[in-house]
Design an enzyme around this catalytic site. Structure first.
Site, PDB file in Angstrom:
ATOM      1  N   THR B  17       0.815  -1.219   0.000  1.00 12.43           N
ATOM      2  CA  THR B  17       0.000   0.000   0.000  1.00 12.43           C
ATOM      3  C   THR B  17       0.852   1.275   0.000  1.00 12.43           C
ATOM      4  O   THR B  17       0.313   2.367  -0.056  1.00 12.43           O
ATOM      5  CB  THR B  17      -0.924   0.026   1.232  1.00 12.43           C
ATOM      6  OG1 THR B  17      -0.120  -0.072   2.415  1.00 12.43           O
ATOM      7  CG2 THR B  17      -1.901  -1.130   1.206  1.00 12.43           C
ATOM      8  N   LYS B  43      -2.534  -3.171   8.088  1.00 13.15           N
ATOM      9  CA  LYS B  43      -3.633  -2.924   7.138  1.00 13.15           C
ATOM     10  C   LYS B  43      -4.310  -4.206   6.692  1.00 13.15           C
ATOM     11  O   LYS B  43      -5.029  -4.232   5.681  1.00 13.15           O
ATOM     12  CB  LYS B  43      -3.098  -2.147   5.928  1.00 13.15           C
ATOM     13  CG  LYS B  43      -2.669  -0.729   6.292  1.00 13.15           C
ATOM     14  CD  LYS B  43      -2.638   0.202   5.107  1.00 13.15           C
ATOM     15  CE  LYS B  43      -2.326   1.624   5.581  1.00 13.15           C
ATOM     16  NZ  LYS B  43      -1.823   2.479   4.517  1.00 13.15           N
ATOM     17  N   ILE B  96      13.395  -5.242  -4.627  1.00 14.67           N
ATOM     18  CA  ILE B  96      13.683  -4.056  -5.435  1.00 14.67           C
ATOM     19  C   ILE B  96      14.472  -3.019  -4.635  1.00 14.67           C
ATOM     20  O   ILE B  96      15.258  -2.268  -5.184  1.00 14.67           O
ATOM     21  CB  ILE B  96      12.347  -3.412  -5.911  1.00 14.67           C
ATOM     22  CG1 ILE B  96      11.474  -4.429  -6.658  1.00 14.67           C
ATOM     23  CG2 ILE B  96      12.603  -2.167  -6.763  1.00 14.67           C
ATOM     24  CD1 ILE B  96      12.081  -5.012  -7.904  1.00 14.67           C
ATOM     25  N   THR B  97      14.254  -2.986  -3.324  1.00 15.19           N
ATOM     26  CA  THR B  97      14.814  -1.955  -2.435  1.00 15.19           C
ATOM     27  C   THR B  97      16.297  -1.681  -2.656  1.00 15.19           C
ATOM     28  O   THR B  97      17.103  -2.611  -2.683  1.00 15.19           O
ATOM     29  CB  THR B  97      14.592  -2.379  -0.969  1.00 15.19           C
ATOM     30  OG1 THR B  97      13.238  -2.758  -0.809  1.00 15.19           O
ATOM     31  CG2 THR B  97      14.963  -1.259  -0.016  1.00 15.19           C
ATOM     32  N   TYR B 159      17.486  -2.267 -19.724  1.00 13.56           N
ATOM     33  CA  TYR B 159      16.423  -1.825 -20.635  1.00 13.56           C
ATOM     34  C   TYR B 159      17.027  -1.569 -22.023  1.00 13.56           C
ATOM     35  O   TYR B 159      16.429  -1.879 -23.063  1.00 13.56           O
ATOM     36  CB  TYR B 159      15.732  -0.548 -20.149  1.00 13.56           C
ATOM     37  CG  TYR B 159      15.251  -0.565 -18.703  1.00 13.56           C
ATOM     38  CD1 TYR B 159      15.098  -1.767 -18.014  1.00 13.56           C
ATOM     39  CD2 TYR B 159      14.942   0.618 -18.045  1.00 13.56           C
ATOM     40  CE1 TYR B 159      14.670  -1.773 -16.687  1.00 13.56           C
ATOM     41  CE2 TYR B 159      14.507   0.613 -16.726  1.00 13.56           C
ATOM     42  CZ  TYR B 159      14.387  -0.586 -16.051  1.00 13.56           C
ATOM     43  OH  TYR B 159      13.970  -0.576 -14.749  1.00 13.56           O
ATOM     44  N   GLU B 209      29.481  -5.049 -14.732  1.00 13.17           N
ATOM     45  CA  GLU B 209      30.114  -3.764 -14.458  1.00 13.17           C
ATOM     46  C   GLU B 209      31.330  -3.983 -13.554  1.00 13.17           C
ATOM     47  O   GLU B 209      31.628  -5.119 -13.163  1.00 13.17           O
ATOM     48  CB  GLU B 209      29.115  -2.782 -13.840  1.00 13.17           C
ATOM     49  CG  GLU B 209      28.520  -3.227 -12.514  1.00 13.17           C
ATOM     50  CD  GLU B 209      27.298  -2.398 -12.100  1.00 13.17           C
ATOM     51  OE1 GLU B 209      26.561  -1.910 -12.962  1.00 13.17           O
ATOM     52  OE2 GLU B 209      27.093  -2.267 -10.884  1.00 13.17           O
ATOM     53  N   HIS B 247      25.972   2.399  -7.948  1.00 11.88           N
ATOM     54  CA  HIS B 247      25.663   1.119  -7.313  1.00 11.88           C
ATOM     55  C   HIS B 247      26.662   0.878  -6.183  1.00 11.88           C
ATOM     56  O   HIS B 247      27.866   1.058  -6.376  1.00 11.88           O
ATOM     57  CB  HIS B 247      25.806  -0.033  -8.309  1.00 11.88           C
ATOM     58  CG  HIS B 247      24.712  -0.076  -9.325  1.00 11.88           C
ATOM     59  ND1 HIS B 247      24.904  -0.631 -10.572  1.00 11.88           N
ATOM     60  CD2 HIS B 247      23.439   0.334  -9.286  1.00 11.88           C
ATOM     61  CE1 HIS B 247      23.782  -0.545 -11.253  1.00 11.88           C
ATOM     62  NE2 HIS B 247      22.874   0.040 -10.488  1.00 11.88           N
TER      63      HIS B 247
END
Lengths: 396, 293
Positions: B17, B43, B96-97, B159, B209, B247
């Site tokens: 959320t 929640k 993802i964090t 990407y 990399e 990174h």
């Protein structure tokens, strides 16, 4: 986050790691007072005066001196404070020394032979575990030891769920040929320094040399501690130790805008979304005959405000002769980024260097149209290859 | 076929959320991903984006039979979220964090090594198997179902690779972002192994990399076991030593983790290395043409 030697030692001391007594001084007068205080505290009659800068190899550049009298303390402090210290790890101009660390002398005569050990704690990226790397050949450049006598470098890997075990500490002490009191002191030293590493969220602790005194004490004669930036939220006391004087002023300003910027020595500035693509863009600049002037990741949003801040930061570097903006629009729409670039250019006004903008991804065609029709001195490119060719053209 | 995720993946969103969680969950749903619910402590019992919200991952798993989790919780709590997912029986955890303390990840990695769960990330764009299963934050529309497996340490650079592979008409089986942190859950080598075993994957793009040795580990494995052409780009040839390039894991420590050193070893191991990231698509077309497939 990098720390000065004296700050590193404050942290180590908090966790019970034995370090020589020392005090930091900003002026020769403060150095004299520090030396007197250390004399009454420890009885020392000699002092080591050490330049406090974020660079190794300070002794080689004349940044570490042993003073045998209070007069010499003043003389060396006066010499070192304000000098441009050149070491193998600094640029040719060197780094301005703003303070010295005055320390008790630990090289005094006694029953045993003193010796110097190398010790560091760091992450082994291959195993994802912390290792202790150590060598009986301390006080030298460890990369040189690794080349000349690789059999003199040992490692001990630590299970994170158990922490450093007694048997591991014993093994280290035996491999360092220690016996008697120095052996026992070494084990205590190791258990303490592992706690310091874990509890302060360090990413590197390097003690070179780790000193065995003539009366078998084990002391961290030098100390380099690097703290994980991502863990500073749980160490507010350490966060305040950041010394902005040691950083590039443009990088400090960029960090205020939350921009990930690293200053380099080239002539083509760049602004990119994403760290990997930013490095790749630097590589492309090089392949096109330029040299990257910076690394700059503007992050995912890349809106007009961020772009404007980015341009302002890049343009502070007088060496910049062209700017390459490389945005791969995913979630963020390219036409929005393009509008941001146009607005930023108009807000800053009078940008003298050519700007090449490569936008790819969502709404890229509309974005390029927006750029081309803006009337600005901005070139648009569709592919990485086009962008590289344009860099090459504008540099000619 | 694909690796790790497909239309049967039942996905749970941890940090459902919150701002990031909400935005990307709705994007995933739009793409066709089977998002079965989410977790936000406190929640539980409510509904969000038309899916149930739970207080704990274990309740969510019991109710929805979720087998994949994607984590959007802030860095200070992310390691805990990974452990909770594993403890609740989730087999694939995508984190993802960005900005998790390294020492937290050292503990997490040790824990996961004794449990039957795979972690992808952290600090990664996630994983996608086009055309229906996106478990991450990548722009779905640039992907196209096809025959190339892509593994990358970087988000936007992956990407770029995806876009080129789509535009040369090859498309992807799966794109997996292993992330830019020094302690990743899944390594490049593990992703490459999975692609080598996947019958639909005909070629592999490996984006690396500076820093660490994940690319060379993969290269040595490929030299001994590889059966498909691998095209690679290593970012950071122009990066200075000792500086972290965005990174947390992109930092040159010694002589072996520079871009040049890695490229040399990759070439020795038979990998098609490109110096410019603009050449990834073309290089894959050439590599497939010259291979014995």
């Amino acid at each position: 986050m990098n720390l000065h030697e004296y700050q590193s030692k404050i942290i180590l001391k908090q966790y019970g790691v034995p370090v020589p007594e020392g005090l930091v001084a900003n002026t020769p007068e403060e150095a004299i007072n520090a030396a007197k205080a250390l004399q009454s505290l420890t009885g020392t009659e000699k002092w080591v005066i050490k330049a406090q800068v974020h660079a190794g190899g300070r002794g080689k550049g004349g940044g570490v001196k042993v003073a045998k009298s209070l007069n010499e303390v003043r003389q060396y402090a006066d010499q070192i404070i304000g000098m441009m210290l050149v070491t193998p790890q600094t640029s040719a101009e060197g780094k301005l020394v703003r303070k010295v660390y005055v320390e008790q002398n630990i090289f005094y005569p006694g029953p045993a032979d003193p010796s110097e050990i190398y010790l560091s704690l760091l992450l082994n990226r291959k195993s994802g575990r912390i290792i202790i790397m150590y060598s009986p050949r301390g006080g030298m450049d460890i990369e040189k030891v690794a080349e000349e006598t690789p059999d003199q470098i040992f490692t001990e890997e630590i299970d994170p769920t158990l922490g450093l075990q007694q048997y591991q500490a014993r093994r280290i002490a035996f491999n360092l040929n220690l016996t008697g009191e120095s052996y026992k002191n070494m084990i205590r030293f190791l258990l303490a320094i592992y706690q310091a590493y874990i509890k302060s969220d360090a990413t590197l602790i390097e003690i070179n040399p780790l000193f065995k005194t003539s009366d078998d004490k084990i002391l961290a004669a030098d100390a380099k501690v690097v703290i994980d930036n991502n863990a500073l939220f749980r160490h507010p006391d350490i966060a305040t130790m950041r010394d902005f004087d040691e950083e590039d002023p443009i990088e400090v300003e960029a960090s205020r805008y939350d921009l990930n910027y690293v200053k380099l020595n080239g002539n083509v500035g760049c602004m990119v979304n994403g760290a990997g693509l930013a490095m790749a863009t630097m590589d492309i600049i090089k392949l096109s005959g330029g040299d990257p002037a910076n690394f700059l990741d503007v992050g995912g949003s890349a809106n007009a405000k961020r772009v404007e801040e980015g341009f302002r930061i890049i343009l502070k570097d007088p060496a910049v002769k062209a700017i390459l903006v490389n945005i791969f629009g995913g979630i963020v729409r390219c036409d929005r980024v393009a509008q941001g670039i146009v607005d930023a250019c108009n807000n800053i006004g009078n940008i003298q260097v050519p700007i090449i903008v490569r936008l790819q991804g969502t709404n890229a065609v509309e974005a390029r149209k927006l750029i081309d029709e803006s009337g600005l001195k901005v070139h648009s490119a569709a592919t990485l290859e086009d962008a590289a060719n344009l860099v090459n053209t504008v540099l000619k | 076929m694909s690796i790790l995720v497909d239309e049967y993946s039942k996905v749970l969103v941890q940090g459902f959320t919150g701002h990031e969680g909400s935005f990307h969950a709705s994007q995933m749903i739009d793409y066709g991903t089977n998002v079965v619910g989410g977790v936000t402590p406190g929640k539980g019992g409510t509904t969000h984006l038309g899916r149930p919200v739970f207080n704990t991952v274990s309740e969510a798993v019991k109710d929805t039979a979720a087998n994949v989790s994607i984590i959007f919780v802030p860095p200070a709590m992310a390691a805990d979220a990974i452990l909770e997912a594993s403890d609740s029986g989730i087999k694939l955890i995508v984190c993802i964090t960005e900005g998790i303390p390294v020492n937290d990840m050292v503990t997490v990695k040790e824990y996961l090594s004794c449990h039957d769960a795979r972690l992808i990330g952290p600090n990664c764009p996630g994983i996608i198997t086009p055309p229906h299963t996106k478990i991450g934050i990548m722009p779905g529309f640039i992907h196209q179902k096809g025959c190339i497996g892509i593994v990358s340490r970087s988000g936007t650079l992956s990407y770029e690779a995806v876009d080129q592979i789509t535009k040369v008409g090859l498309g992807q089986t799966t794109m997996i972002g292993v992330g830019g942190d020094p302690v990743p859950g899944t390594t490049i080598k593990e992703a490459v192994q999975l692609f080598m075993e996947d019958p639909e994957t005909k070629g592999i793009v490996m984006i690396g990399e500076i820093g660490g040795n994940m690319e060379t580990d993969a290269a040595y494995w490929i030299r001994e076991n590889g059966t498909k052409p691998v095209v690679s780009f290593i970012a950071g040839a122009t990066a200075p030593k000792g500086r972290t390039m965005g990174h947390a894991g992109a930092i040159v420590g010694g002589k072996s983790d520079t871009a040049e050193a890695k490229k040399e070893i990759l070439r020795e191991c038979g990998i098609h290395v490109v110096d410019s990231p603009a050449d990834l698509g073309k290089a894959m077309v050439r590599a497939l043409g010259s291979s014995a497939l």
